[in-house]
Motif scaffolding. Structure first.
Motif, PDB file in Angstrom:
ATOM      1  N   GLU A  77       9.446  -4.911   3.262  1.00 15.80           N
ATOM      2  CA  GLU A  77       9.360  -5.641   4.645  1.00 15.80           C
ATOM      3  C   GLU A  77       8.032  -6.377   4.424  1.00 15.80           C
ATOM      4  N   ASP A  78       7.084  -6.199   3.563  1.00 15.49           N
ATOM      5  CA  ASP A  78       5.873  -6.900   3.467  1.00 15.49           C
ATOM      6  C   ASP A  78       6.212  -8.119   2.613  1.00 15.49           C
ATOM      7  N   LEU A  79       7.227  -8.068   1.758  1.00 15.21           N
ATOM      8  CA  LEU A  79       7.594  -9.135   1.000  1.00 15.21           C
ATOM      9  C   LEU A  79       8.542 -10.195   1.960  1.00 15.21           C
ATOM     10  N   THR A  80       9.328  -9.607   2.899  1.00 10.42           N
ATOM     11  CA  THR A  80      10.227 -10.329   3.711  1.00 10.42           C
ATOM     12  C   THR A  80       9.279 -11.231   4.589  1.00 10.42           C
ATOM     13  N   ASP A  81       8.168 -10.615   5.123  1.00 10.61           N
ATOM     14  CA  ASP A  81       7.482 -11.235   5.883  1.00 10.61           C
ATOM     15  C   ASP A  81       6.594 -12.276   5.486  1.00 10.61           C
ATOM     16  N   GLU A  82       5.983 -12.165   4.102  1.00 10.61           N
ATOM     17  CA  GLU A  82       5.206 -13.017   3.339  1.00 10.61           C
ATOM     18  C   GLU A  82       6.169 -14.348   2.795  1.00 10.61           C
ATOM     19  N   LEU A  83       7.192 -14.102   2.388  1.00  9.77           N
ATOM     20  CA  LEU A  83       8.119 -14.940   1.999  1.00  9.77           C
ATOM     21  C   LEU A  83       8.995 -15.844   2.953  1.00  9.77           C
ATOM     22  N   THR A  84       9.117 -15.356   4.101  1.00  8.63           N
ATOM     23  CA  THR A  84       9.520 -16.219   5.333  1.00  8.63           C
ATOM     24  C   THR A  84       8.515 -17.013   5.898  1.00  8.63           C
TER      25      THR A  84
ATOM     26  N   ASN B 226      14.891  -7.556  -1.504  1.00  9.79           N
ATOM     27  CA  ASN B 226      15.962  -7.099  -1.513  1.00  9.79           C
ATOM     28  C   ASN B 226      16.289  -6.080  -2.698  1.00  9.79           C
ATOM     29  N   ILE B 227      15.159  -5.838  -3.404  1.00 13.31           N
ATOM     30  CA  ILE B 227      15.503  -4.905  -4.670  1.00 13.31           C
ATOM     31  C   ILE B 227      15.428  -3.683  -3.783  1.00 13.31           C
ATOM     32  N   LYS B 228      16.870  -2.843  -4.038  1.00 13.95           N
ATOM     33  CA  LYS B 228      16.935  -1.343  -3.216  1.00 13.95           C
ATOM     34  C   LYS B 228      15.878  -0.338  -3.790  1.00 13.95           C
ATOM     35  N   SER B 229      15.431  -0.370  -5.207  1.00 15.41           N
ATOM     36  CA  SER B 229      14.444   0.633  -5.615  1.00 15.41           C
ATOM     37  C   SER B 229      12.958   0.264  -5.238  1.00 15.41           C
ATOM     38  N   LEU B 230      12.629  -0.372  -4.509  1.00 21.79           N
ATOM     39  CA  LEU B 230      11.535  -0.738  -3.999  1.00 21.79           C
ATOM     40  C   LEU B 230      11.274   0.048  -2.625  1.00 21.79           C
ATOM     41  N   GLU B 231      10.149   0.391  -2.206  1.00 16.99           N
ATOM     42  CA  GLU B 231       9.993   1.211  -1.047  1.00 16.99           C
ATOM     43  C   GLU B 231      10.151   0.309   0.043  1.00 16.99           C
ATOM     44  N   TYR B 232      10.497   0.486   1.237  1.00 10.68           N
ATOM     45  CA  TYR B 232      10.778   0.125   2.325  1.00 10.68           C
ATOM     46  C   TYR B 232       9.645  -0.816   2.778  1.00 10.68           C
ATOM     47  N   ASP B 233       8.284  -0.313   2.847  1.00  9.42           N
ATOM     48  CA  ASP B 233       7.356  -1.005   3.244  1.00  9.42           C
ATOM     49  C   ASP B 233       7.058  -2.262   2.477  1.00  9.42           C
ATOM     50  N   VAL B 234       7.279  -2.052   1.307  1.00 10.50           N
ATOM     51  CA  VAL B 234       6.971  -3.268   0.292  1.00 10.50           C
ATOM     52  C   VAL B 234       8.056  -4.395   0.548  1.00 10.50           C
TER      53      VAL B 234
ATOM     54  N   GLU C 223       3.255  -3.069  -5.540  1.00 15.24           N
ATOM     55  CA  GLU C 223       2.707  -3.897  -4.297  1.00 15.24           C
ATOM     56  C   GLU C 223       3.482  -4.936  -4.023  1.00 15.24           C
ATOM     57  N   ALA C 224       3.766  -5.406  -3.023  1.00 10.52           N
ATOM     58  CA  ALA C 224       3.993  -6.628  -2.609  1.00 10.52           C
ATOM     59  C   ALA C 224       3.592  -7.778  -3.349  1.00 10.52           C
ATOM     60  N   GLN C 225       1.945  -7.771  -3.495  1.00 12.47           N
ATOM     61  CA  GLN C 225       1.189  -8.578  -3.967  1.00 12.47           C
ATOM     62  C   GLN C 225       1.521  -8.970  -5.524  1.00 12.47           C
ATOM     63  N   ASP C 226       2.368  -7.698  -6.161  1.00 16.06           N
ATOM     64  CA  ASP C 226       2.515  -8.094  -7.423  1.00 16.06           C
ATOM     65  C   ASP C 226       3.789  -9.222  -7.506  1.00 16.06           C
ATOM     66  N   PHE C 227       4.555  -8.879  -6.539  1.00 12.67           N
ATOM     67  CA  PHE C 227       5.847  -9.851  -6.536  1.00 12.67           C
ATOM     68  C   PHE C 227       5.450 -11.352  -6.101  1.00 12.67           C
TER      69      PHE C 227
END
Length: 76
Positions: A67-74, A57-65, A2-6
C-alpha cells in the motif's frame, strides 16, 4: 522489507538518468554515440517503469508495504 528500500532503487535510477543527461550534455557526441546513449537511457527508463509496476504488486510483501509503495509511486 520496507517501502523505502524499493523507493531507493527507483530514486537511484533517477539519479543515474540525471547523471547520464549531465554527462552527455557536456560532450560532443557523434551520431552513433548519441544513438547508443539514447538506447541506454531508454533501457533504464523502461527498467524503471517495469519496477514501478512490479514493486507494489509483489505478493510476498506485507500488505502495508504494498500500500505504501502504491501511494508513493502514484504520487511521482
Amino acid at each position: 522489507m520496507e517501502a523505502q528500500d524499493f523507493l531507493r532503487v527507483i530514486n537511484e535510477l533517477e539519479f543515474i538518468l540525471d547523471d547520464i543527461d549531465e554527462i552527455s550534455g557536456q560532450l560532443d557526441l557523434t551520431k552513433t554515440e548519441n544513438t547508443k546513449m539514447f538506447r541506454a537511457i531508454s533501457s533504464i527508463e523502461k527498467s524503471k517503469q517495469i519496477l514501478v509496476e512490479l514493486f507494489p504488486n509483489i505478493k510476498s510483501l506485507e500488505y502495508d508495504v504494498r500500500e505504501d509503495l502504491t501511494d508513493e509511486l502514484t504520487e511521482s
